[in-house]
Design a protein around this motif. Structure first.
Motif, PDB file in Angstrom:
ATOM      1  N   GLN A 148       6.777   1.036  -3.833  1.00 27.75           N
ATOM      2  CA  GLN A 148       5.468   1.634  -3.570  1.00 27.75           C
ATOM      3  C   GLN A 148       4.428   0.542  -3.400  1.00 27.75           C
ATOM      4  O   GLN A 148       4.448  -0.455  -4.112  1.00 27.75           O
ATOM      5  N   PHE A 149       3.552   0.737  -2.451  1.00 27.21           N
ATOM      6  CA  PHE A 149       2.505  -0.257  -2.189  1.00 27.21           C
ATOM      7  C   PHE A 149       1.147   0.411  -2.074  1.00 27.21           C
ATOM      8  O   PHE A 149       1.040   1.577  -1.696  1.00 27.21           O
ATOM      9  N   ARG A 150       0.091  -0.397  -2.364  1.00 30.48           N
ATOM     10  CA  ARG A 150      -1.283   0.059  -2.256  1.00 30.48           C
ATOM     11  C   ARG A 150      -1.979  -0.611  -1.088  1.00 30.48           C
ATOM     12  O   ARG A 150      -1.598  -1.720  -0.702  1.00 30.48           O
ATOM     13  N   ARG A 151      -3.037  -0.006  -0.641  1.00 29.23           N
ATOM     14  CA  ARG A 151      -3.848  -0.594   0.426  1.00 29.23           C
ATOM     15  C   ARG A 151      -4.128  -2.071   0.123  1.00 29.23           C
ATOM     16  O   ARG A 151      -4.558  -2.410  -0.982  1.00 29.23           O
ATOM     17  N   GLY A 152      -3.863  -2.900   1.121  1.00 30.31           N
ATOM     18  CA  GLY A 152      -4.129  -4.320   0.962  1.00 30.31           C
ATOM     19  C   GLY A 152      -2.895  -5.128   0.583  1.00 30.31           C
ATOM     20  O   GLY A 152      -2.847  -6.332   0.807  1.00 30.31           O
ATOM     21  N   ASP A 153      -1.873  -4.460   0.041  1.00 30.59           N
ATOM     22  CA  ASP A 153      -0.653  -5.182  -0.325  1.00 30.59           C
ATOM     23  C   ASP A 153       0.042  -5.741   0.911  1.00 30.59           C
ATOM     24  O   ASP A 153       0.014  -5.128   1.978  1.00 30.59           O
ATOM     25  N   GLY A 197       2.581   6.870   4.269  1.00 24.57           N
ATOM     26  CA  GLY A 197       1.563   5.828   4.357  1.00 24.57           C
ATOM     27  C   GLY A 197       1.535   5.149   5.719  1.00 24.57           C
ATOM     28  O   GLY A 197       2.270   5.540   6.635  1.00 24.57           O
ATOM     29  N   ILE A 198       0.664   4.150   5.840  1.00 24.46           N
ATOM     30  CA  ILE A 198       0.517   3.433   7.108  1.00 24.46           C
ATOM     31  C   ILE A 198       0.455   1.934   6.845  1.00 24.46           C
ATOM     32  O   ILE A 198      -0.199   1.494   5.898  1.00 24.46           O
ATOM     33  N   ILE A 199       1.133   1.196   7.700  1.00 26.05           N
ATOM     34  CA  ILE A 199       1.169  -0.258   7.581  1.00 26.05           C
ATOM     35  C   ILE A 199       0.724  -0.877   8.891  1.00 26.05           C
ATOM     36  O   ILE A 199       1.059  -0.366   9.970  1.00 26.05           O
ATOM     37  N   LYS A 200      -0.052  -1.945   8.817  1.00 28.42           N
ATOM     38  CA  LYS A 200      -0.378  -2.664  10.048  1.00 28.42           C
ATOM     39  C   LYS A 200       0.498  -3.900  10.156  1.00 28.42           C
ATOM     40  O   LYS A 200       0.732  -4.595   9.170  1.00 28.42           O
ATOM     41  N   VAL A 201       0.995  -4.123  11.359  1.00 31.93           N
ATOM     42  CA  VAL A 201       1.832  -5.281  11.644  1.00 31.93           C
ATOM     43  C   VAL A 201       1.011  -6.216  12.519  1.00 31.93           C
ATOM     44  O   VAL A 201       0.517  -5.795  13.564  1.00 31.93           O
ATOM     45  N   PHE A 202       0.826  -7.450  12.092  1.00 29.36           N
ATOM     46  CA  PHE A 202      -0.080  -8.333  12.826  1.00 29.36           C
ATOM     47  C   PHE A 202       0.394  -9.776  12.844  1.00 29.36           C
ATOM     48  O   PHE A 202       1.213 -10.182  12.018  1.00 29.36           O
ATOM     49  N   ASP A 223       9.002   5.218  10.823  1.00 29.15           N
ATOM     50  CA  ASP A 223       9.128   3.940  11.531  1.00 29.15           C
ATOM     51  C   ASP A 223       9.842   2.917  10.653  1.00 29.15           C
ATOM     52  O   ASP A 223       9.810   3.004   9.429  1.00 29.15           O
ATOM     53  N   ILE A 224      10.468   1.952  11.316  1.00 28.33           N
ATOM     54  CA  ILE A 224      11.026   0.831  10.566  1.00 28.33           C
ATOM     55  C   ILE A 224      10.308  -0.440  11.007  1.00 28.33           C
ATOM     56  O   ILE A 224       9.887  -0.559  12.166  1.00 28.33           O
ATOM     57  N   ILE A 225      10.143  -1.354  10.088  1.00 27.72           N
ATOM     58  CA  ILE A 225       9.505  -2.627  10.419  1.00 27.72           C
ATOM     59  C   ILE A 225      10.377  -3.778   9.945  1.00 27.72           C
ATOM     60  O   ILE A 225      11.218  -3.606   9.071  1.00 27.72           O
ATOM     61  N   THR A 283       5.673 -11.802  12.455  1.00 29.39           N
ATOM     62  CA  THR A 283       4.455 -11.052  12.129  1.00 29.39           C
ATOM     63  C   THR A 283       4.328 -10.914  10.613  1.00 29.39           C
ATOM     64  O   THR A 283       5.276 -11.204   9.879  1.00 29.39           O
ATOM     65  N   SER A 284       3.160 -10.480  10.164  1.00 24.49           N
ATOM     66  CA  SER A 284       2.967 -10.094   8.777  1.00 24.49           C
ATOM     67  C   SER A 284       2.765  -8.588   8.731  1.00 24.49           C
ATOM     68  O   SER A 284       2.432  -7.979   9.753  1.00 24.49           O
ATOM     69  N   ALA A 285       2.953  -8.002   7.552  1.00 22.87           N
ATOM     70  CA  ALA A 285       2.760  -6.558   7.406  1.00 22.87           C
ATOM     71  C   ALA A 285       1.918  -6.278   6.178  1.00 22.87           C
ATOM     72  O   ALA A 285       2.196  -6.799   5.098  1.00 22.87           O
ATOM     73  N   LYS A 286       0.883  -5.470   6.342  1.00 23.22           N
ATOM     74  CA  LYS A 286      -0.059  -5.189   5.266  1.00 23.22           C
ATOM     75  C   LYS A 286      -0.349  -3.691   5.234  1.00 23.22           C
ATOM     76  O   LYS A 286      -0.434  -3.049   6.282  1.00 23.22           O
TER      77      LYS A 286
END
Lengths: 236, 236
Positions: free
Chosen positions: A41-46, A64-69, A87-89, A102-105
């Motif tokens: 489990q992760f929180r916003r910003g992790d 939840g939602i994750i940004k990949v950048f 989705d898978i990342i 990339t990083s994922a947050k």
DNA sequence: CGGTACGTTGAGTCATATCAACCATAGTGG
DNA sequence: CCACTATGGTTGATATGACTCAACGTACCG
């Protein structure tokens, strides 16, 4: 404080709900993932992983939602895509056996399953249908990346902002009052379309003046999607 | 006038020379391609396929260079990548079963093999190693596309031009006098990095004034690759 | 209550696009 | 053989979209 209200999702149930790629696995293969995976489990910003790191597995998003950048030359983020339930990342790095590009947050608190690399590789080898589906997925993303390159290279910031609003509507939907369900900072919006935060702010208030959107803090209410389409030149 | 001086390449020989993906096929599978494929020759300017068309197979490049591009809103080309001997193109559309999302046009006269779709699909199903290699290829291209997105979104035209010269050196090499082996029009250069033709011309003459390159018509002679690296900020 | 992150607005600057004119080259057809 | 045309390259002048810098407002949080 720990969250106790969520139990570990079962893969076949999860993939039925979210439409994840694992729906193409056999019952035995599904059991195998259930056995080997870790629930996290992760929180916003992790941060789930960082560009340049070697990765021992990949993630399947349950909620939840994750940004990949990517992080550019001067430390500026370039958002490549968002990952949402199903989705898978990080599969790219696992399959090509390269370090993460990339990083994922976390954007919205998440429940995800972490699945070790070797299991993905073994399914590719043992299940041709699954391999083909993964290929489809990668090829589809490649097509989207190509479109995005063309947009960034050729469209104005104004056009791109209108377009990305449409994309977000399409991917995350609107609530009953036509507010975008996904909530992003102005800076994040800027980092998708490759512009400065101030430019996003200025253009959004222009859109507001033109009755295309309404703005309530971070929330964006879509008033005229057709108008946005016109601006974005989505149909070339 | 027909060219009679080139015989149809044999796949296993060709893939040994060019390092194409087909080196991962079994002897029987290689024979099968040799039997089913069509050998075709194209001249500079010829179009292999166009964006939006449905494709019945893909191409493996035996010799020559092809540009793969998208056509933007106002008809401007955005070059996505170049294909050279050993590369395959249009595989994306075949695997994802979508219409072509790009067009392909010949830059330098080519000999290519056209291979029907079904054969690719059947190999993906029957040869897991091949499927995995294809996945690696697609994932690698995806990684490159992501980097390109970040560059176009964040770097200046000047930086991008320096960078693309380095990429072209890396992909196509220099002759014995340090001239870039690939020959592109100024417009094509502009259509890679997403800028106007005039900007490319102006920046190239700046590079020339700074002793980074020499220009002889369309030919570009690289005088100071390190200088280009500095400008391009390739190492973020 | 101070701190931190985010949002907003204004002013000034600059990189890049656009428009226009002109030159060089090569291929074409009468 | 020459005029004609098309394509590509170059340069200059001008316009402007977008960035940067800076100041300030706002909201939430410990």
């Amino acid at each position: 404080m720990k969250q106790h209200d969520v139990s570990v999702p079962v893969c076949d149930k999860c993939s039925a709900e979210t439409g994840s790629i694992f729906r193409h696995l056999t019952a035995e293969e599904g059991d195998m993932i259930n056995f080997k995976k870790e629930f996290r489990q992760f929180r916003r910003g992790d941060v789930l992983y960082r560009e340049g790191s070697r990765i021992s597995g990949f993630y399947c998003i349950h909620s939840g939602i994750i940004k990949v950048f990517k992080t550019g030359f001067d430390g500026k983020e370039q958002i490549i895509r968002f990952a949402k339930p199903g989705d898978i990342i990080a599969y790219r790095s696992v399959l090509s056996n390269e370090v993460a590009c990339t990083s994922a947050k976390v954007i919205e608190d998440c429940n995800v399953c972490f699945i070790p690399s070797d299991i993905l590789i073994s399914f590719v080898r043992s299940n041709p249908v699954f391999a083909h589906e993964l290929l489809k997925l990668a090829c589809h993303e490649l097509g989207e990346a190509n479109s995005f390159i063309t947009d960034i290279a050729q469209k104005t910031v104004r056009e791109r902002l209108a377009e990305i609003l449409l994309v977000l509507i399409n991917d995350f939907g609107l609530d009953d009052q036509n507010y975008l369900k996904i909530s992003l900072t102005r800076e994040e919006l800027a980092n998708i379309i490759g512009t400065a935060t101030e430019s996003v702010i200025r253009l959004l208030s222009e859109f507001k003046a033109d009755k295309l959107v309404e703005l309530t803090g971070r929330r964006i209410r879509i008033m005229d999607a057709r108008g946005l389409e016109k601006i974005s030149n989505v149909f070339d």
